[in-house]
Design a protein around this motif. Sequence first.
Motif, PDB file in Angstrom:
ATOM      1  N   VAL A 105     -32.540  23.930  39.150  1.00 46.29           N
ATOM      2  CA  VAL A 105     -33.302  23.930  37.905  1.00 46.29           C
ATOM      3  C   VAL A 105     -34.329  22.800  37.961  1.00 46.29           C
ATOM      4  N   VAL A 106     -35.611  23.165  37.874  1.00 40.03           N
ATOM      5  CA  VAL A 106     -36.682  22.175  37.850  1.00 40.03           C
ATOM      6  C   VAL A 106     -37.420  22.159  36.507  1.00 40.03           C
ATOM      7  N   ARG A 107     -37.133  23.156  35.674  1.00 42.22           N
ATOM      8  CA  ARG A 107     -37.654  23.193  34.299  1.00 42.22           C
ATOM      9  C   ARG A 107     -36.761  24.119  33.500  1.00 42.22           C
ATOM     10  N   ASP A 108     -36.449  23.712  32.281  1.00 43.64           N
ATOM     11  CA  ASP A 108     -35.608  24.530  31.410  1.00 43.64           C
ATOM     12  C   ASP A 108     -36.009  24.229  29.973  1.00 43.64           C
ATOM     13  N   ASP A 109     -36.701  25.183  29.336  1.00 41.97           N
ATOM     14  CA  ASP A 109     -37.117  25.001  27.951  1.00 41.97           C
ATOM     15  C   ASP A 109     -37.104  26.337  27.225  1.00 41.97           C
ATOM     16  N   GLU A 110     -37.652  26.379  26.018  1.00 40.03           N
ATOM     17  CA  GLU A 110     -37.645  27.603  25.214  1.00 40.03           C
ATOM     18  C   GLU A 110     -38.437  28.735  25.856  1.00 40.03           C
ATOM     19  N   GLN A 111     -39.459  28.393  26.633  1.00 42.83           N
ATOM     20  CA  GLN A 111     -40.339  29.404  27.214  1.00 42.83           C
ATOM     21  C   GLN A 111     -39.777  30.018  28.493  1.00 42.83           C
ATOM     22  N   LEU A 112     -39.243  29.171  29.390  1.00 48.68           N
ATOM     23  CA  LEU A 112     -38.786  29.684  30.685  1.00 48.68           C
ATOM     24  C   LEU A 112     -37.782  28.769  31.346  1.00 48.68           C
ATOM     25  N   ILE A 113     -37.135  29.308  32.368  1.00 47.81           N
ATOM     26  CA  ILE A 113     -36.325  28.507  33.269  1.00 47.81           C
ATOM     27  C   ILE A 113     -36.970  28.655  34.644  1.00 47.81           C
ATOM     28  N   ALA A 114     -37.193  27.534  35.315  1.00 49.71           N
ATOM     29  CA  ALA A 114     -37.814  27.550  36.637  1.00 49.71           C
ATOM     30  C   ALA A 114     -36.783  27.078  37.654  1.00 49.71           C
ATOM     31  N   LEU A 115     -36.622  27.864  38.717  1.00 49.36           N
ATOM     32  CA  LEU A 115     -35.666  27.549  39.771  1.00 49.36           C
ATOM     33  C   LEU A 115     -36.406  27.321  41.072  1.00 49.36           C
ATOM     34  N   ALA A 116     -36.043  26.247  41.770  1.00 50.82           N
ATOM     35  CA  ALA A 116     -36.650  25.946  43.064  1.00 50.82           C
ATOM     36  C   ALA A 116     -35.677  26.303  44.181  1.00 50.82           C
ATOM     37  N   GLN A 117     -36.215  26.880  45.232  1.00 52.25           N
ATOM     38  CA  GLN A 117     -35.416  27.187  46.422  1.00 52.25           C
ATOM     39  C   GLN A 117     -35.076  25.887  47.146  1.00 52.25           C
ATOM     40  N   THR A 118     -36.044  24.981  47.181  1.00 53.52           N
ATOM     41  CA  THR A 118     -35.872  23.685  47.824  1.00 53.52           C
ATOM     42  C   THR A 118     -36.401  22.612  46.888  1.00 53.52           C
ATOM     43  N   ASN A 119     -35.643  21.529  46.727  1.00 54.31           N
ATOM     44  CA  ASN A 119     -36.043  20.453  45.824  1.00 54.31           C
ATOM     45  C   ASN A 119     -36.032  19.143  46.596  1.00 54.31           C
ATOM     46  N   GLY A 120     -37.158  18.431  46.571  1.00 53.90           N
ATOM     47  CA  GLY A 120     -37.269  17.169  47.290  1.00 53.90           C
ATOM     48  C   GLY A 120     -37.747  16.051  46.397  1.00 53.90           C
ATOM     49  N   GLY A 121     -36.964  15.692  45.389  1.00 52.54           N
ATOM     50  CA  GLY A 121     -37.359  14.619  44.480  1.00 52.54           C
ATOM     51  C   GLY A 121     -38.379  15.090  43.473  1.00 52.54           C
ATOM     52  N   THR A 122     -39.642  14.658  43.657  1.00 50.43           N
ATOM     53  CA  THR A 122     -40.684  15.050  42.703  1.00 50.43           C
ATOM     54  C   THR A 122     -41.430  16.304  43.141  1.00 50.43           C
ATOM     55  N   ASP A 123     -41.128  16.834  44.321  1.00 52.68           N
ATOM     56  CA  ASP A 123     -41.776  18.051  44.819  1.00 52.68           C
ATOM     57  C   ASP A 123     -40.745  19.156  44.996  1.00 52.68           C
ATOM     58  N   SER A 124     -41.165  20.392  44.726  1.00 51.67           N
ATOM     59  CA  SER A 124     -40.292  21.554  44.875  1.00 51.67           C
ATOM     60  C   SER A 124     -41.023  22.643  45.637  1.00 51.67           C
ATOM     61  N   CYS A 125     -40.255  23.507  46.279  1.00 50.56           N
ATOM     62  CA  CYS A 125     -40.824  24.609  47.062  1.00 50.56           C
ATOM     63  C   CYS A 125     -40.114  25.906  46.686  1.00 50.56           C
ATOM     64  N   GLY A 126     -40.861  27.010  46.692  1.00 48.71           N
ATOM     65  CA  GLY A 126     -40.277  28.312  46.383  1.00 48.71           C
ATOM     66  C   GLY A 126     -39.801  28.393  44.939  1.00 48.71           C
ATOM     67  N   VAL A 127     -40.676  28.046  44.000  1.00 53.93           N
ATOM     68  CA  VAL A 127     -40.298  28.018  42.584  1.00 53.93           C
ATOM     69  C   VAL A 127     -40.474  29.394  41.957  1.00 53.93           C
ATOM     70  N   MET A 128     -39.447  29.830  41.237  1.00 53.82           N
ATOM     71  CA  MET A 128     -39.488  31.095  40.497  1.00 53.82           C
ATOM     72  C   MET A 128     -39.421  30.769  39.011  1.00 53.82           C
ATOM     73  N   TYR A 129     -40.355  31.340  38.242  1.00 54.73           N
ATOM     74  CA  TYR A 129     -40.429  31.121  36.797  1.00 54.73           C
ATOM     75  C   TYR A 129     -39.899  32.376  36.103  1.00 54.73           C
ATOM     76  N   ILE A 130     -38.778  32.243  35.389  1.00 54.14           N
ATOM     77  CA  ILE A 130     -38.162  33.386  34.719  1.00 54.14           C
ATOM     78  C   ILE A 130     -38.321  33.198  33.213  1.00 54.14           C
ATOM     79  N   PRO A 131     -39.026  34.125  32.527  1.00 55.62           N
ATOM     80  CA  PRO A 131     -39.187  34.014  31.076  1.00 55.62           C
ATOM     81  C   PRO A 131     -37.831  34.034  30.368  1.00 55.62           C
ATOM     82  N   ARG A 132     -37.642  33.159  29.414  1.00 58.35           N
ATOM     83  CA  ARG A 132     -36.380  33.055  28.676  1.00 58.35           C
ATOM     84  C   ARG A 132     -35.979  34.383  28.029  1.00 58.35           C
ATOM     85  N   LEU A 133     -36.944  35.186  27.578  1.00 61.50           N
ATOM     86  CA  LEU A 133     -36.619  36.463  26.942  1.00 61.50           C
ATOM     87  C   LEU A 133     -35.939  37.431  27.907  1.00 61.50           C
TER      88      LEU A 133
END
Length: 76
Positions: A38-66
């Motif tokens: 999880v690299v972002r989680d709010d009312e609008q969406l949840i964003a998941l990163a395939q790879t997370n390296g501190g302040t940088d992420s790779c392969g991010v998928m943005y899924i609308p909360r609805l």
Amino acid sequence: MDKLVCVHWVDAESSAGWVDQKEIDEAVCPVVETVGWVVRDDEQLIALAQTNGGTDSCGVMYIPRLMVKDVIELEH
């Protein structure tokens, strides 16, 4: 964030050719699963990163909360 989750969400589908009315009437959108950090989680969406390296992420998928049905935290 260091939260690893599995998100169950409703995906959209489309067709590329002719479709008869019976197929349209019986169509359902599939529930799919995506696993990631999880690299972002709010009312609008949840964003998941395939790879997370501190302040940088790779392969991010943005899924609308609805579209989200369930979020399951995984042990790591």
